[in-house]
Design a protein around this motif. Sequence first.
Motif, PDB file in Angstrom:
ATOM      1  N   PHE A 694      28.764  30.331  49.400  1.00 41.14           N
ATOM      2  CA  PHE A 694      29.994  30.974  48.944  1.00 41.14           C
ATOM      3  C   PHE A 694      30.162  32.307  49.654  1.00 41.14           C
ATOM      4  O   PHE A 694      29.207  33.077  49.805  1.00 41.14           O
ATOM      5  CB  PHE A 694      29.964  31.209  47.428  1.00 41.14           C
ATOM      6  N   SER A 695      31.405  32.579  50.079  1.00 39.59           N
ATOM      7  CA  SER A 695      31.696  33.831  50.786  1.00 39.59           C
ATOM      8  C   SER A 695      32.894  34.525  50.167  1.00 39.59           C
ATOM      9  O   SER A 695      33.951  33.920  50.016  1.00 39.59           O
ATOM     10  CB  SER A 695      31.981  33.549  52.269  1.00 39.59           C
ATOM     11  N   ARG A 696      32.708  35.771  49.802  1.00 41.58           N
ATOM     12  CA  ARG A 696      33.810  36.669  49.449  1.00 41.58           C
ATOM     13  C   ARG A 696      33.682  37.872  50.372  1.00 41.58           C
ATOM     14  O   ARG A 696      33.218  38.932  50.000  1.00 41.58           O
ATOM     15  CB  ARG A 696      33.757  37.071  47.974  1.00 41.58           C
ATOM     16  N   TRP A 697      34.041  37.655  51.626  1.00 40.56           N
ATOM     17  CA  TRP A 697      33.890  38.657  52.682  1.00 40.56           C
ATOM     18  C   TRP A 697      32.433  39.065  52.884  1.00 40.56           C
ATOM     19  O   TRP A 697      32.135  40.039  53.546  1.00 40.56           O
ATOM     20  CB  TRP A 697      34.763  39.877  52.423  1.00 40.56           C
ATOM     21  N   ALA A 698      31.524  38.293  52.324  1.00 38.71           N
ATOM     22  CA  ALA A 698      30.075  38.396  52.545  1.00 38.71           C
ATOM     23  C   ALA A 698      29.476  37.179  51.871  1.00 38.71           C
ATOM     24  O   ALA A 698      30.047  36.642  50.914  1.00 38.71           O
ATOM     25  CB  ALA A 698      29.500  39.682  51.952  1.00 38.71           C
ATOM     26  N   TRP A 699      28.314  36.744  52.353  1.00 37.48           N
ATOM     27  CA  TRP A 699      27.704  35.551  51.777  1.00 37.48           C
ATOM     28  C   TRP A 699      26.964  35.863  50.481  1.00 37.48           C
ATOM     29  O   TRP A 699      26.313  36.900  50.364  1.00 37.48           O
ATOM     30  CB  TRP A 699      26.711  34.926  52.754  1.00 37.48           C
ATOM     31  N   ALA A 700      27.071  34.947  49.528  1.00 39.75           N
ATOM     32  CA  ALA A 700      26.164  34.978  48.383  1.00 39.75           C
ATOM     33  C   ALA A 700      24.750  34.701  48.891  1.00 39.75           C
ATOM     34  O   ALA A 700      24.554  33.944  49.847  1.00 39.75           O
ATOM     35  CB  ALA A 700      26.574  33.930  47.352  1.00 39.75           C
ATOM     36  N   ALA A 731      16.066  25.295  40.922  1.00 37.98           N
ATOM     37  CA  ALA A 731      16.713  26.409  40.231  1.00 37.98           C
ATOM     38  C   ALA A 731      16.498  27.688  41.039  1.00 37.98           C
ATOM     39  O   ALA A 731      15.379  27.981  41.457  1.00 37.98           O
ATOM     40  CB  ALA A 731      16.150  26.563  38.833  1.00 37.98           C
ATOM     41  N   ARG A 732      17.547  28.410  41.266  1.00 35.63           N
ATOM     42  CA  ARG A 732      17.400  29.673  41.987  1.00 35.63           C
ATOM     43  C   ARG A 732      16.697  30.679  41.075  1.00 35.63           C
ATOM     44  O   ARG A 732      16.930  30.734  39.868  1.00 35.63           O
ATOM     45  CB  ARG A 732      18.753  30.183  42.450  1.00 35.63           C
ATOM     46  N   THR A 733      15.841  31.480  41.673  1.00 30.58           N
ATOM     47  CA  THR A 733      15.124  32.487  40.887  1.00 30.58           C
ATOM     48  C   THR A 733      15.871  33.809  40.848  1.00 30.58           C
ATOM     49  O   THR A 733      15.603  34.652  39.997  1.00 30.58           O
ATOM     50  CB  THR A 733      13.723  32.704  41.471  1.00 30.58           C
ATOM     51  N   SER A 734      16.807  33.986  41.768  1.00 36.49           N
ATOM     52  CA  SER A 734      17.684  35.161  41.745  1.00 36.49           C
ATOM     53  C   SER A 734      18.903  34.837  42.585  1.00 36.49           C
ATOM     54  O   SER A 734      18.868  33.946  43.441  1.00 36.49           O
ATOM     55  CB  SER A 734      16.986  36.410  42.286  1.00 36.49           C
ATOM     56  N   VAL A 735      19.986  35.557  42.320  1.00 37.41           N
ATOM     57  CA  VAL A 735      21.203  35.347  43.101  1.00 37.41           C
ATOM     58  C   VAL A 735      21.990  36.648  43.155  1.00 37.41           C
ATOM     59  O   VAL A 735      21.984  37.433  42.193  1.00 37.41           O
ATOM     60  CB  VAL A 735      22.069  34.219  42.503  1.00 37.41           C
ATOM     61  N   ALA A 736      22.626  36.908  44.272  1.00 41.41           N
ATOM     62  CA  ALA A 736      23.518  38.061  44.424  1.00 41.41           C
ATOM     63  C   ALA A 736      24.827  37.544  45.006  1.00 41.41           C
ATOM     64  O   ALA A 736      24.892  37.191  46.192  1.00 41.41           O
ATOM     65  CB  ALA A 736      22.902  39.113  45.338  1.00 41.41           C
ATOM     66  N   PHE A 737      25.837  37.465  44.154  1.00 46.90           N
ATOM     67  CA  PHE A 737      27.167  37.099  44.632  1.00 46.90           C
ATOM     68  C   PHE A 737      27.873  38.357  45.134  1.00 46.90           C
ATOM     69  O   PHE A 737      27.642  39.459  44.621  1.00 46.90           O
ATOM     70  CB  PHE A 737      27.989  36.453  43.516  1.00 46.90           C
ATOM     71  N   PRO A 738      28.729  38.232  46.131  1.00 51.97           N
ATOM     72  CA  PRO A 738      29.477  39.410  46.602  1.00 51.97           C
ATOM     73  C   PRO A 738      30.231  40.049  45.440  1.00 51.97           C
ATOM     74  O   PRO A 738      30.752  39.347  44.557  1.00 51.97           O
ATOM     75  CB  PRO A 738      30.436  38.833  47.638  1.00 51.97           C
ATOM     76  N   PRO A 739      30.295  41.374  45.393  1.00 48.28           N
ATOM     77  CA  PRO A 739      30.947  42.061  44.269  1.00 48.28           C
ATOM     78  C   PRO A 739      32.380  41.595  44.057  1.00 48.28           C
ATOM     79  O   PRO A 739      33.104  41.288  45.011  1.00 48.28           O
ATOM     80  CB  PRO A 739      30.895  43.534  44.679  1.00 48.28           C
ATOM     81  N   ALA A 740      32.778  41.564  42.804  1.00 47.74           N
ATOM     82  CA  ALA A 740      34.139  41.154  42.476  1.00 47.74           C
ATOM     83  C   ALA A 740      35.163  42.104  43.089  1.00 47.74           C
ATOM     84  O   ALA A 740      36.289  41.696  43.407  1.00 47.74           O
ATOM     85  CB  ALA A 740      34.315  41.086  40.957  1.00 47.74           C
ATOM     86  N   ASP A 741      34.798  43.370  43.273  1.00 48.38           N
ATOM     87  CA  ASP A 741      35.727  44.333  43.876  1.00 48.38           C
ATOM     88  C   ASP A 741      36.103  43.966  45.310  1.00 48.38           C
ATOM     89  O   ASP A 741      37.094  44.478  45.838  1.00 48.38           O
ATOM     90  CB  ASP A 741      35.116  45.743  43.860  1.00 48.38           C
ATOM     91  N   TYR A 742      35.307  43.096  45.936  1.00 55.92           N
ATOM     92  CA  TYR A 742      35.665  42.675  47.287  1.00 55.92           C
ATOM     93  C   TYR A 742      36.989  41.921  47.301  1.00 55.92           C
ATOM     94  O   TYR A 742      37.571  41.721  48.371  1.00 55.92           O
ATOM     95  CB  TYR A 742      34.569  41.789  47.885  1.00 55.92           C
ATOM     96  N   ASN A 743      37.469  41.502  46.128  1.00 55.56           N
ATOM     97  CA  ASN A 743      38.779  40.864  46.066  1.00 55.56           C
ATOM     98  C   ASN A 743      39.894  41.826  46.463  1.00 55.56           C
ATOM     99  O   ASN A 743      41.028  41.394  46.721  1.00 55.56           O
ATOM    100  CB  ASN A 743      39.047  40.323  44.658  1.00 55.56           C
ATOM    101  N   ARG A 744      39.601  43.111  46.495  1.00 55.29           N
ATOM    102  CA  ARG A 744      40.609  44.092  46.920  1.00 55.29           C
ATOM    103  C   ARG A 744      40.680  44.231  48.439  1.00 55.29           C
ATOM    104  O   ARG A 744      41.547  44.922  48.959  1.00 55.29           O
ATOM    105  CB  ARG A 744      40.303  45.456  46.309  1.00 55.29           C
TER     106      ARG A 744
END
Length: 894
Positions: A694-700, A731-744
């Motif tokens: 998944f990418s929101r201007w950066a990869w998860a 099962a993933r042991t940790s995850v970092a999704f791109p910040p929601a603010d990147y929607n701006r």
Amino acid sequence: MARPFLAHETLPEASGPGPVLGRIDGAAKVTGTKLYASDFRAADMPGWPPQTRHALLLRAPDATHVYEGLDLDALDPSAKPDVVVRAADLARVGVTVPPFYAGHLLCPEGETPLYLGQPVALLLFESFDAFDRARLAFRDGALLKFGPETGPQTRPNYAAYRFTRVAGAGPDAPDLYSPIQAGWISPGFTEGSGRPIWAPLPVSEGGDYAQGAAHGEAIRAELKAADPAVLTLERAFATQSVDPMFLEPEAGLAWYEPSGKVLDIVIGVQSPFEAAEAMATLFSAAQPDSRPARIDAKFAYVGGGFGGRDHTPFPLYLALAAMFFPGKPVRLAHDRFQQFQGGIKRHAFAMRSQIGVDRASGRIRAFAADHVLDGGGLANYSSSVAVVGATGAIGMYSVPKVDVTTVAEHTRGVTAGSMRGYGTLQTLTALETLIDEVATALPLDPIELRRRNALPTGGRTMTGNPFSVSVRAPEILDKLEAHPIWRDRAAHRQAARPGLLVGTGVACATKDFGTGADCALGSVTIDAEGRVAIHGDAVEMGNGIGTALANRVAAHIGRRADAVTVAQVDVFDALGLVTSGDPYAISQADQDAAARDPRWVPAISSATSASIGAHVGTQAAAEAARVVFRFGLWPAALALWGIAPRDPRGKQWRDAYWQADMLILPGLSPLPLKAIAAKAHEQGGVTGAMAHAFSRWAWAEATFALPGEDWTADIDALAIRRGSGGFERLARTSVAFPPADYNRIGTAFSSMCGTAVRVEIDRATGALTIAKAYSVFECGEVLVPQVVLGQAQGGFAMGVGYALLETLPPFEDGPGNGQWNLGRYVVARASDLPLHTLEIEVLPPLSPREPPKGMAEVVMIPVVPALLNAIHAATGHRFQSLPVTQAMIKDILA
């Protein structure tokens, strides 16, 4: 005997070591193999009844009078339909219109159609002859009955936004105001006509808008001020509606088997997951006898898309045709008249731009623009196109003060939506012709003006964020400046033959790739014989995605795939993915809460659009291939080399590389892939991996527990296969999704392209010939060089058509009247193109590790303003609307 559908869609039929030099689907396409949805008939589908029936979708050529139904009595008996589906029939069975397509799927009798080309009825036929006679009889719309005149229906605007940025005192100072700081804003008030009131009003409501609007009005006041040190220009520019003109009109085949309640569909779209969800929604609340228990959607290759098959309502009508003709396979296929009347179009734009440039330095001080888009009859992607056009309106330039308003209007025209260039084609054409006019007025060399204003690495776009990828404008400008087309322009002008006017034009563009919520599904497996298979959810529509998948995976596995299947959305169940919310609007708190579920992702599958094929579409498969190599092939290779797991060489997997299908580690004997694969199966190692990205201007990014190592990668879901077993989700042991603010962010991923053209114009006739042309661009890692070249050549041809030839009038004279075909709609032909004098240059990646970047849209955009600037150089006249036809040129030369 009919072959299984996926046997048709799985390519290549033979493979070998190393990357693919051509296209894996090239031979199949040129030899007429059944690949496209339009190729298939019922007899081609195992288990289906062999006879194909036919459906005809009727559309309204009138959107100002009450629709009163069909005049079936006037139809020849040999053309009578066996089933007629009207709006009342849809209401009776209880279909649900998916929210994206809100409105009537069929115009009810007694109402005025919402737009020209709105479907009014679906006719179903047992025989092709009856269908074909009816198709011709209904072509002129005379058998549709209309009553009193009402005028067109009115609906609210689809969207209205304002994007304003005021930079800080220096390059490193924070912005005083920007969308990424304050969020996107829209005016809360409209005039009686429905147009937005852009001025901030002295009321308590809408404080966020008032703040941004106050900055915007200050910018406009500065542009209007009379300052002799500043060159200020204000210009209007208009672009036209055009058709995507893909080679294969929309088509599909469907069969509803009532005893098992299974709806089988063969369709070609750019957004398979969305189409499947939309069809499920369509019947979700239907009467039990009209509600399939299962929908088996088979997604075929697409014969061209250019955006026009992304979120198209066509699959809904195909599904309805099958449900109302139970037990009988039915084909719905547009001819070109029908595709013009009902297919998604490019938005026509009306733009007014203002620019202020410091005369001494040539630096742009401020820019403002107002955009009005004709969205046509349904919302589709009008809101998104308005945003992308507005946020891309300053192109590749660094401008400290920007204010752009945009409004997408509902009209009675044919629906406009996604199309190659996606709003920036329109706004950058207006910008790049304006930049050229500035250069003439200062005066300053056009390339030097662009160089002085080019956005530097780390510079901020108009939404207040920097690009997060390489910025290569200086190289592109240098290439353009040094090219003989530009360098020798004065000499060519002076050497022109009598009666010929010669002019050279240049233009540059930057175009985002990605949407801010893009995702990919991919799997890679290798059997004990070393045969590689890839599944992906990206769609092949001429973009070479299957070949790109094969090549990106081959870099990790050492062999180009023996089987690549694309447009697959139903083979990744092992990942167990779930989703919720809107990935474009989700709050950080909601995203954090949802991410606690190890199966949650912001979106499961996205459309193949926005030039995401190479960058996004191959990501999941590439990461899956890395897992197969690291945890399957590498341990097997160590065993074959006799290297103990604790030996320091066991961690040198990054130093190993493939030469053909031999794995090489300096100092050791090369190992053939077939032997490594056999050993991996013998050991029960990882021989398959399935991933989601998944990418929101950066990869998860997520971490997974794999044998002997915690593995972190740019994916958010992973399943593996050991030996010949089945897939098991990790099962993933940790995850970092791109910040929601990147929607701006308006644009973070971007590619750049520059074009120079030399034109020759016959003074007596106005006929224009493109004598020479050159385009230079960058796209990071080039996965398939031949496809990249082909995309650039095709983009040039589409740019020529848009600039000089193609146009669709609005409303009653336009395609919605059902009378348009290629006899009236002129596209670029070989005679319009510099077939032997078009030069394409692709800049090499900045480093071996630079990832692929999207390029299919950017290569079209600068062609259009470069042609307009060349016409000005030849004639001294600046055209402010498209297309610039031969007749228009002749008029100004008279």
